[in-house]
Write a protein that holds these residues in place. Structure first.
Motif, short mmCIF file in Angstrom:
data_model
loop_
_atom_site.label_atom_id
_atom_site.label_comp_id
_atom_site.label_asym_id
_atom_site.label_seq_id
_atom_site.Cartn_x
_atom_site.Cartn_y
_atom_site.Cartn_z
N ARG A 107 5.09 4.44 -7.68
CA ARG A 107 4.24 3.39 -8.22
C ARG A 107 3.30 3.95 -9.29
NH1 ARG A 107 3.28 -2.04 -9.01
NH2 ARG A 107 3.97 -1.01 -10.89
N ILE A 134 -16.63 -1.97 -5.09
CA ILE A 134 -15.29 -2.54 -4.84
C ILE A 134 -14.88 -2.50 -3.37
CG2 ILE A 134 -12.83 -2.18 -5.29
CD1 ILE A 134 -13.57 -1.60 -8.18
N PHE A 183 1.79 -2.82 0.70
CA PHE A 183 1.56 -1.91 -0.42
C PHE A 183 1.92 -2.60 -1.73
CE2 PHE A 183 2.65 1.40 -3.42
CZ PHE A 183 1.64 2.33 -3.24
N THR A 207 -4.05 0.60 2.54
CA THR A 207 -2.95 1.17 3.33
C THR A 207 -3.48 1.90 4.56
OG1 THR A 207 -1.63 1.41 1.33
CG2 THR A 207 -0.95 2.68 3.25
N MET A 232 -18.62 7.17 -3.34
CA MET A 232 -18.21 7.02 -4.73
C MET A 232 -19.29 7.45 -5.71
SD MET A 232 -15.94 3.60 -4.40
CE MET A 232 -15.47 3.51 -6.10
N GLY A 292 -0.52 -5.25 -2.37
CA GLY A 292 -1.77 -4.55 -2.67
C GLY A 292 -1.79 -3.97 -4.07
N SER A 293 -0.61 -3.68 -4.60
CA SER A 293 -0.53 -3.13 -5.96
C SER A 293 -1.16 -4.05 -6.99
CB SER A 293 0.94 -2.90 -6.35
OG SER A 293 1.43 -1.77 -5.70
N PHE A 321 -8.33 2.69 -10.08
CA PHE A 321 -7.25 1.70 -9.92
C PHE A 321 -6.59 1.78 -8.55
CE2 PHE A 321 -6.39 2.09 -14.74
CZ PHE A 321 -7.60 1.49 -15.00
N PHE A 322 -6.59 2.99 -7.95
CA PHE A 322 -5.84 3.18 -6.71
C PHE A 322 -6.69 2.99 -5.46
CE2 PHE A 322 -3.50 5.31 -9.99
CZ PHE A 322 -2.20 4.92 -9.73
N MET A 358 5.29 6.40 2.68
CA MET A 358 4.30 5.77 1.81
C MET A 358 3.95 6.69 0.64
SD MET A 358 4.14 2.93 3.18
CE MET A 358 3.03 2.19 1.99
N MET A 378 -7.39 -4.40 -11.87
CA MET A 378 -8.38 -3.44 -12.34
C MET A 378 -8.01 -2.86 -13.70
SD MET A 378 -9.43 -1.70 -8.76
CE MET A 378 -10.64 -0.59 -9.43
N ARG A 379 -6.71 -2.66 -13.93
CA ARG A 379 -6.28 -2.17 -15.24
C ARG A 379 -6.63 -3.19 -16.33
NH1 ARG A 379 -1.71 1.36 -15.36
NH2 ARG A 379 -0.45 -0.16 -16.47
N THR A 422 -5.00 -8.27 2.24
CA THR A 422 -4.41 -7.84 0.99
C THR A 422 -4.49 -8.94 -0.06
OG1 THR A 422 -2.93 -6.52 2.33
CG2 THR A 422 -2.40 -6.71 0.02
N THR A 460 -3.93 -5.34 -6.87
CA THR A 460 -5.32 -4.95 -7.10
C THR A 460 -5.39 -3.99 -8.27
OG1 THR A 460 -5.11 -3.14 -5.52
CG2 THR A 460 -6.02 -5.20 -4.69
N GLY A 461 -4.43 -3.05 -8.35
CA GLY A 461 -4.39 -2.11 -9.46
C GLY A 461 -4.20 -2.84 -10.78
N THR A 462 -3.33 -3.84 -10.76
CA THR A 462 -3.07 -4.61 -11.98
C THR A 462 -4.34 -5.31 -12.46
OG1 THR A 462 -0.90 -5.02 -11.00
CG2 THR A 462 -1.47 -6.30 -12.96
N TRP A 519 3.22 3.20 -13.39
CA TRP A 519 2.02 2.70 -14.05
C TRP A 519 1.62 3.62 -15.21
CZ3 TRP A 519 -1.74 0.92 -9.58
CH2 TRP A 519 -1.54 -0.46 -9.36
N PRO A 553 -8.42 0.36 -4.00
CA PRO A 553 -8.12 -0.69 -3.00
C PRO A 553 -6.79 -0.46 -2.30
CG PRO A 553 -8.84 -1.66 -5.09
CD PRO A 553 -8.61 -0.21 -5.34
N LEU A 554 -5.82 0.06 -3.05
CA LEU A 554 -4.50 0.29 -2.49
C LEU A 554 -4.53 1.37 -1.41
CD1 LEU A 554 -1.77 -0.83 -2.93
CD2 LEU A 554 -1.39 0.78 -4.80
N ILE A 565 -14.31 -6.09 -1.22
CA ILE A 565 -13.02 -6.53 -0.69
C ILE A 565 -12.97 -6.32 0.81
CG2 ILE A 565 -11.82 -6.16 -2.88
CD1 ILE A 565 -10.75 -3.63 -1.94
#
Lengths: 449, 449
Positions: free
Chosen positions: B376, A319, A292, B325, B302, A295-296, B317-318, B369, A302-303, A429, A298-300, B380, B320-321, A323
């Motif tokens: 998390r 996406i 996790f 998971t 999507m 994997g975070s 942003f979430f 989780m 995308m931001r 990941t 990925t969020g970074t 953010w 892929p995470l 991936i």
């Protein structure tokens, strides 16, 4: 329960126990083969186990304890009085007895050891790690001397009345107990009665030092089709023998560990349904959390590309697909490489050949996937530029995933880590994050965002 | 090359071949043990192999062919003249000879078979599928009769001069060649010279019908620590014997197949570096394409939620995470269940217990989780509602993934498919789509989109 016949037996056994007819219950168990006895036995309640075990013949109880999972056997023994345990352990094979004593409370182990008929057969085995040659070997073996005749050797075997486990290979030691040869029973039978062992024996014996890892022992036995492998100390003195049946268990256990790690979970160390829900969750949560966190990233990523995503929201549709494909290509590669390492098809010296092999395969696979992705994007009406971005991204991602998938397990092996730690999930990941970077970078250029 | 010593040997061998000193080359090979001979041999060019093999003693060539990968052995043989092949195959064990003849061109196989000293040992073995008891067994075994004495039996063994492979268990058959008992060599040696075999032998023999799957044979030998397993026809007639060394190979091969399938690739059927890039790519492309097509569903989901994504781009942003998971939790479960099925820890009757086990574990894991994901999202700066949507989605996704991960392999097993086909990658792709559905549905409600 594997077997319908055993289910019937279990019903009868529960019946006898309910009637408190322990003699009948013992008779039902004693009519079975050892592995079946253990299966049935492990289905009973703890209290029933503790009542029933002392009623069986000690050699039968010993068989059952040998066949049970190690932790389960330790739990059963913890509930029994010491003198009962002593009687049972006396009947166990030395290597199994040592494993059991290593798993129970040290005080109980010391008390049992003190009461054994022949503690010196077991005590030395306790010093060695469970997963080394020393932990795997038994110290019950018959050693011959080079000066014996074939007839004398056969007499010695008769007098010894050996267990089946170690009888087919006979080891020959000199006066300092150093291993100097090996004779098999067939050679003894075929030999002239007066032939000397030193003339019959094979001097080229495959053996291992006592500290050798169990996987290496398994590999030698498998490779050279041995029934037994002698274990030596630094001076070449024969300490014990590893037999093929112990090694089959090692091979199965190692494969199980690899598979569970590849799935991204720590090995359970016991059979699945015996593991509590808490144990199962505990073995998995660490990896789940670690993945996790990685994997975070990925969020970074995308931001960082938020404004591009804002202006072309359709970018997001691809996406999971991108991936996902990267992760799949990567785990195809890691699992192949990890297994090739485990069975010895490749070693660290082959790292470059393996990488090159995978990059070529990645080129082929990436090309096919790029064509398919382009067509998919077009039929979704995504327009030329987006379709182009998606298909060039997938091309690069697949090659990248194959490269990472081959290099990471080899790197882990070089660092003396278990290659399965860079398993499917960790691999995916990592490729997720880099895949997104590749995708958004290409998209920014192609779509001029 | 596994071994540095072997690399040295290879250098010397290449040297001898360059000088065209075939006698020296043959001597270098003949000094090694069979598995090492095969390793060295497979490093040579095809032409060198074809030149060198006929120069070796036929029994040495036979050993090498037995040790080589099956396809490689077939390729070597294809380049040799028939009479050379006949001389070599005559020295091979019957089961290995049959495997080889099954892999070469049928015309060459027929010609070789016609020339063999004892074609009737090999011919019946050709009828059985490679992965059945019949394909695994050897027909070279010594059968005793119940009316023999121990001394007569030992005389028979001496006269037979058996191969090492099958000598430790001796099978006893009646006048119709039906298996009626088993004696091991130890029992023979210990017995009174005049004792009758029928009095010494064990009548409770574990045996299998000729069509039994090789995995089942492996399981029996492993479970009951057998060195050999007799194979019978419908009438109980003894056809052959499976030995423990063949079974170790089966166990390793099956684990390799499982691991490669779990990684989402078809098994390679040969050792890694021997497989061409094209073969590697071909074994993987099918799964990669299938997973791409099923993965396309994520795009469909999507696109359905395009307007929601348009208005809150941070939702992306979430993605892929969350699906990562879900995929990880799912593949932890599938790999555990698949292995438990393979080693017999659970069977189809345990489906409900396994599902319940995993749902409970999923509840625990999902809760942890969810907490982590909430924190998390907050850090953010995603705001309460989005953080809440993400954390409830991950909670449900983990439970769902654990449920699917346990039920899918069991379902596959019930449908008599290999459970590894619902491997990590397929599992992840399925969970991707459903995970996105869960996420966007919750987000729509919580964020009132």
């Amino acid at each position: 329960m594997q077997n319908l016949a055993l289910v019937d037996v279990l019903v009868k056994l529960h019946d006898a126990l309910k009637r408190n007819d322990l003699a009948e219950a013992a008779a039902i168990i004693e009519a079975l083969r050892a592995p079946d006895q253990a299966d049935i036995f492990s289905e009973l309640e703890d209290a029933e186990q503790a009542t029933l075990l002392p009623k069986l013949h000690p050699s039968q109880s010993a068989d059952i304890l040998e066949e049970l999972d190690e932790l389960e056997a330790a739990e059963v023994v913890a509930d029994l009085p010491t003198d009962t345990v002593i009687r049972i352990v006396d009947e166990m094979e030395a290597d199994e007895a040592a494993d059991l004593l290593g798993d129970i409370h040290p005080k109980q182990a010391e008390a049992v050891l003190a009461g054994l008929e022949d503690p010196d057969e077991v005590r030395p085995l306790l010093m060695h790690p469970d997963d080394s040659a020393g932990g795997l070997m038994t110290s019950e073996f018959l050693a011959l001397r080079p000066g014996m005749t074939a007839t004398e050797a056969i007499e010695a075997i008769r007098a010894w009345q050996p267990d089946v486990e170690t009888v087919y290979y006979l080891f020959v030691v000199d006066s300092l107990k150093r291993l100097c040869g090996i004779v098999n029973l067939r050679q003894l039978i075929i030999a002239e009665p007066n032939a000397l062992i030193s003339d019959i024996m094979d001097r080229e014996v495959i053996s291992v030092p006592v500290g050798t890892d169990q996987e290496e022992c398994a590999r030698l036995i498998t490779r050279y089709d041995l029934l037994a492998l002698p274990v030596l100390d630094d001076q070449g003195m024969l300490l014990g023998v590893i037999t093929v049946d112990d090694v089959i268990d090692v091979i199965e256990d190692e494969a199980t560990e690899d598979i569970q790690r590849l799935g991204g979970a720590e090995p359970l160390d016991r059979s699945y349904l015996d593991a509590s829900v808490l144990t199962v969750a505990r073995k998995r949560i660490g990896w789940l959390l670690l993945l996790f966190v990685t994997g975070s990233l990925t969020g970074t990523v995308m931001r960082y590309f938020e404004s591009e995503l804002q202006s072309v929201v359709a970018l997001a549709f691809f996406i999971p697909l991108l991936i996902g494909t990267g992760g799949n290509a990567g785990s195809q590669t890691t699992s192949t490489i990890i297994r090739a390492l485990a069975v010895g098809d490749i070693d660290l010296g082959d790292a470059m050949s393996a990488l090159w092999h995978e990059l070529q395969a990645g080129l082929l696979l990436g090309f096919v996937m790029a064509v398919v992705a382009y067509l998919r994007a077009i039929t979704w009406g995504s327009g030329q530029p987006l379709a182009l971005a998606v298909s060039s991204a997938i091309f690069l991602i697949v090659i990248w995933a194959n490269g990472m998938g081959s290099i990471l397990p080899l790197l882990a092996a070089r660092l003396r880590l278990d290659p399965t730690v860079v398993s499917g999930p960790l691999m995916s990941t990592l490729v997720d994050t880099t895949g997104l970077l590749i995708y958004f970078t290409i998209a920014t250029v192609v779509l001029s965002l």
